[in-house]
Design an enzyme around this catalytic site. Structure first.
Site, PDB file in Angstrom:
ATOM      1  N   ARG A  56       0.830  -1.201   0.018  1.00 51.63           N
ATOM      2  CA  ARG A  56       0.293   0.104  -0.066  1.00 51.63           C
ATOM      3  C   ARG A  56       1.010   0.919   0.084  1.00 51.63           C
ATOM      4  O   ARG A  56       0.773   2.346  -0.131  1.00 51.63           O
ATOM      5  CB  ARG A  56      -0.417  -0.388   0.961  1.00 51.63           C
ATOM      6  CG  ARG A  56      -1.359   1.309   1.746  1.00 51.63           C
ATOM      7  CD  ARG A  56      -2.833   0.708   2.252  1.00 51.63           C
ATOM      8  NE  ARG A  56      -2.444   0.337   3.690  1.00 51.63           N
ATOM      9  CZ  ARG A  56      -1.635   0.995   4.611  1.00 51.63           C
ATOM     10  NH1 ARG A  56      -1.350   2.114   4.536  1.00 51.63           N
ATOM     11  NH2 ARG A  56      -1.979   0.001   5.731  1.00 51.63           N
ATOM     12  N   TYR A 109     -17.871  16.563 -14.641  1.00 52.40           N
ATOM     13  CA  TYR A 109     -17.998  15.144 -15.345  1.00 52.40           C
ATOM     14  C   TYR A 109     -18.948  14.360 -13.908  1.00 52.40           C
ATOM     15  O   TYR A 109     -18.577  15.416 -13.106  1.00 52.40           O
ATOM     16  CB  TYR A 109     -16.909  14.518 -15.007  1.00 52.40           C
ATOM     17  CG  TYR A 109     -16.921  12.894 -14.767  1.00 52.40           C
ATOM     18  CD1 TYR A 109     -17.937  12.383 -15.824  1.00 52.40           C
ATOM     19  CD2 TYR A 109     -16.667  12.014 -13.655  1.00 52.40           C
ATOM     20  CE1 TYR A 109     -17.905  11.221 -15.695  1.00 52.40           C
ATOM     21  CE2 TYR A 109     -16.801  11.101 -13.381  1.00 52.40           C
ATOM     22  CZ  TYR A 109     -17.319  10.105 -14.201  1.00 52.40           C
ATOM     23  OH  TYR A 109     -17.617   8.940 -13.943  1.00 52.40           O
ATOM     24  N   ASP A 184      -8.327  18.708 -14.533  1.00 52.48           N
ATOM     25  CA  ASP A 184      -9.182  17.172 -14.868  1.00 52.48           C
ATOM     26  C   ASP A 184      -8.490  17.064 -16.372  1.00 52.48           C
ATOM     27  O   ASP A 184      -8.851  17.549 -17.424  1.00 52.48           O
ATOM     28  CB  ASP A 184     -10.134  16.949 -14.955  1.00 52.48           C
ATOM     29  CG  ASP A 184     -10.445  15.385 -14.810  1.00 52.48           C
ATOM     30  OD1 ASP A 184     -10.337  14.869 -15.554  1.00 52.48           O
ATOM     31  OD2 ASP A 184     -11.470  14.644 -14.038  1.00 52.48           O
ATOM     32  N   LYS A 209      -9.292   5.644 -18.965  1.00 50.12           N
ATOM     33  CA  LYS A 209      -9.485   6.459 -20.466  1.00 50.12           C
ATOM     34  C   LYS A 209      -7.991   6.638 -21.395  1.00 50.12           C
ATOM     35  O   LYS A 209      -7.524   5.749 -21.412  1.00 50.12           O
ATOM     36  CB  LYS A 209     -10.093   8.182 -19.923  1.00 50.12           C
ATOM     37  CG  LYS A 209     -10.938   8.149 -19.135  1.00 50.12           C
ATOM     38  CD  LYS A 209     -12.151   7.164 -19.594  1.00 50.12           C
ATOM     39  CE  LYS A 209     -13.555   6.811 -18.002  1.00 50.12           C
ATOM     40  NZ  LYS A 209     -12.977   7.973 -17.083  1.00 50.12           N
TER      41      LYS A 209
HETATM   42  N1  PLP Z   1     -12.996  12.868 -14.672  1.00 49.54           N
HETATM   43  C1  PLP Z   1     -12.897  12.759 -15.562  1.00 49.54           C
HETATM   44  C2  PLP Z   1     -13.387  14.014 -16.791  1.00 49.54           C
HETATM   45  C3  PLP Z   1     -14.292  10.811 -16.604  1.00 49.54           C
HETATM   46  O1  PLP Z   1     -14.492  11.695 -17.984  1.00 49.54           O
HETATM   47  C4  PLP Z   1     -13.838  10.632 -15.871  1.00 49.54           C
HETATM   48  C5  PLP Z   1     -14.973   9.166 -15.336  1.00 49.54           C
HETATM   49  O2  PLP Z   1     -15.339   8.920 -16.210  1.00 49.54           O
HETATM   50  C6  PLP Z   1     -13.367  10.556 -14.365  1.00 49.54           C
HETATM   51  C7  PLP Z   1     -12.565  11.599 -13.744  1.00 49.54           C
HETATM   52  C8  PLP Z   1     -13.235   9.552 -12.972  1.00 49.54           C
HETATM   53  O3  PLP Z   1     -12.629   8.803 -13.246  1.00 49.54           O
HETATM   54  P1  PLP Z   1     -12.597   7.402 -13.046  1.00 49.54           P
HETATM   55  O4  PLP Z   1     -13.939   6.588 -13.441  1.00 49.54           O
HETATM   56  O5  PLP Z   1     -11.736   5.919 -13.214  1.00 49.54           O
HETATM   57  O6  PLP Z   1     -13.443   6.191 -11.455  1.00 49.54           O
END
Ligand code: PLP
Length: 388
Positions: A56, A109, A184, A209
């Site tokens: 961890r 998001y 992000d 992604k």
């Molecule tokens: N940020 C964006 C722009 C996203 O599209 C997503 C998920 O679709 C996330 C954060 C969250 O990521 P995760 O699904 O890996 O937890």
């Protein structure tokens, strides 16, 4: 004489392939092994070999990924998590206290919005949704709670409306109020956009992604520019424990090696798809920063090296027709998520962004979101044409 780091001055793809990934000292294996292990033998109490005591806290496969992430984002500290939302949670827990305020995008998001509205609000962290394409509206959101704003949270391009905002201008606005700028960078990836170089303090990724790139792993990352913030994030990563496992770290590292070539192809295919949709009689609007008609096009040209693989569009006949297009697509697979080599289609209002229904972040019902993959372009265009 100080020794020069052999990675100094290398380009993006050279770093993606080599940073954190020296051949294995034991065997010479050119790819970091999957250290599928929880604990490590100590040579006497406290005598750690290479600093590893418990996975961890640190694991060599995750270390390789974290060093690579830091290098490709141009940061000093990379941290890998079990998901993008786990990374976001760690960041918020590190920088916010009860009573603090965060400015979030009015088209964030849905999962990020849910984290603020349904989780952090209960712990006394407040938020304001602002149109981040307008620096004035961000300054007004900060001024609405004087002295309380801890961070401005940016998504550019945003999910699913592909809004673009000026990272350097927002960094200036956040810093002048004593707040951090968080970006992000999931949609753009560090290949297309480098927020830390534009003044951001920390970058967030859903590595699920484009960074992973093959729809086979869920993960998240934080990359910080500053040593103090990096150390505080690392402390919370270990204290909260939502780390990336060794196999997930290995898959993500493998994905990163081809990030540059994949993003070039995603961007080229998406541009052609956006141009085709812009001419289509069933489409009332195409949201893609690569189109000169996009309101954020000039900012995107200034801060991105390409426009990415995400395209959204609105159907002239409304929600039922938008849902039908999603159901009729064949090569575009109907599914959530994005950023893999295969093309995906979805209806944000009923799928990825359903949690924002009834909130200021609700998305239009006639909206369809495409994650344009790297298949042959003619096949993608033909599929969309028959679905429309
Ligand atoms: N940020 C964006 C722009 C996203 O599209 C997503 C998920 O679709 C996330 C954060 C969250 O990521 P995760 O699904 O890996 O937890």
């Amino acid at each position: 004489m100080t020794q020069r780091d052999p990675l100094d001055g290398l380009g993006f793809s050279s770093l993606a392939i080599h940073a954190g990934q020296e051949p294995d000292p034991l065997t010479g294996a050119v790819v970091p092994p999957i250290y599928q292990v929880s604990t490590y033998k100590q040579d006497g109490v406290g005598g750690l070999r290479g600093g590893y005591e418990y996975s961890r806290s640190a694991n060599p496969t995750r270390t390789a990924l974290q060093e690579c992430l830091a290098a490709i984002e141009g940061g000093r500290h990379g941290l890998a998590f079990a998901s993008g939302l786990a990374a976001e949670d760690c960041l918020l827990r590190t920088v916010c206290n009860p009573g603090d305020h965060v400015v979030i995008p009015s088209d964030a998001y849905g999962g990020t919005f849910r984290l603020f509205a349904k989780v952090y609000e209960r712990w006394g962290v407040t938020w304001t949704a602002a149109d981040l394409s307008s620096v004035e509206s961000v300054r007004a959101a900060i001024a609405s709670v004087p002295g309380q704003t801890r961070a401005v949270w940016v998504e550019t391009p945003s999910n699913p409306l592909l809004g673009v905002c000026d990272i350097a201008a927002l960094a200036e606005a956040a810093h002048s109020a004593g707040a951090l700028l968080v970006v992000d960078n999931t949609f753009a990836t560090p290949y297309l956009q480098q927020p830390l170089a534009l003044g951001a303090d920390v970058v967030v990724h859903s590595t699920t992604k484009y960074i992973g790139g093959h729809s086979d792993v869920v993960g998240g990352a934080l990359i910080a520019a500053d040593d103090d913030l990096g150390a505080r994030l690392a402390f919370h990563q270990n204290s909260m424990g939502a780390v990336a496992g060794p196999f997930d770290a290995w898959l993500t590292l493998r994905g990163i090696k081809t990030l540059g070539v994949r993003m070039d192809r995603h961007s080229a295919n998406a541009q052609a798809v956006a141009e085709m949709l812009a001419e289509h009689p069933k489409v009332s609007a195409v949201l893609y920063p690569g189109l000169p008609s996009h309101p954020g096009h000039e900012v995107a040209v200034k801060q991105m090296r390409g426009f990415g693989g995400m395209v959204s569009f609105r159907h002239v006949e409304g929600e039922a027709a938008a849902v039908e297009v999603c159901n009729r697509a064949r090569l575009f697979t109907l599914g959530e998520s994005l950023g893999g080599v295969e093309s995906l289609i979805e209806h944000p209002g009923r799928m990825t962004h359903a949690s924002a229904a009834g909130s200021p972040l609700e998305v239009p019902g006639d909206l369809v979101r495409l994650s344009v993959g790297i298949e042959d372009l003619d096949d993608l265009l033909a599929d969309l044409d028959q679905a429309l």
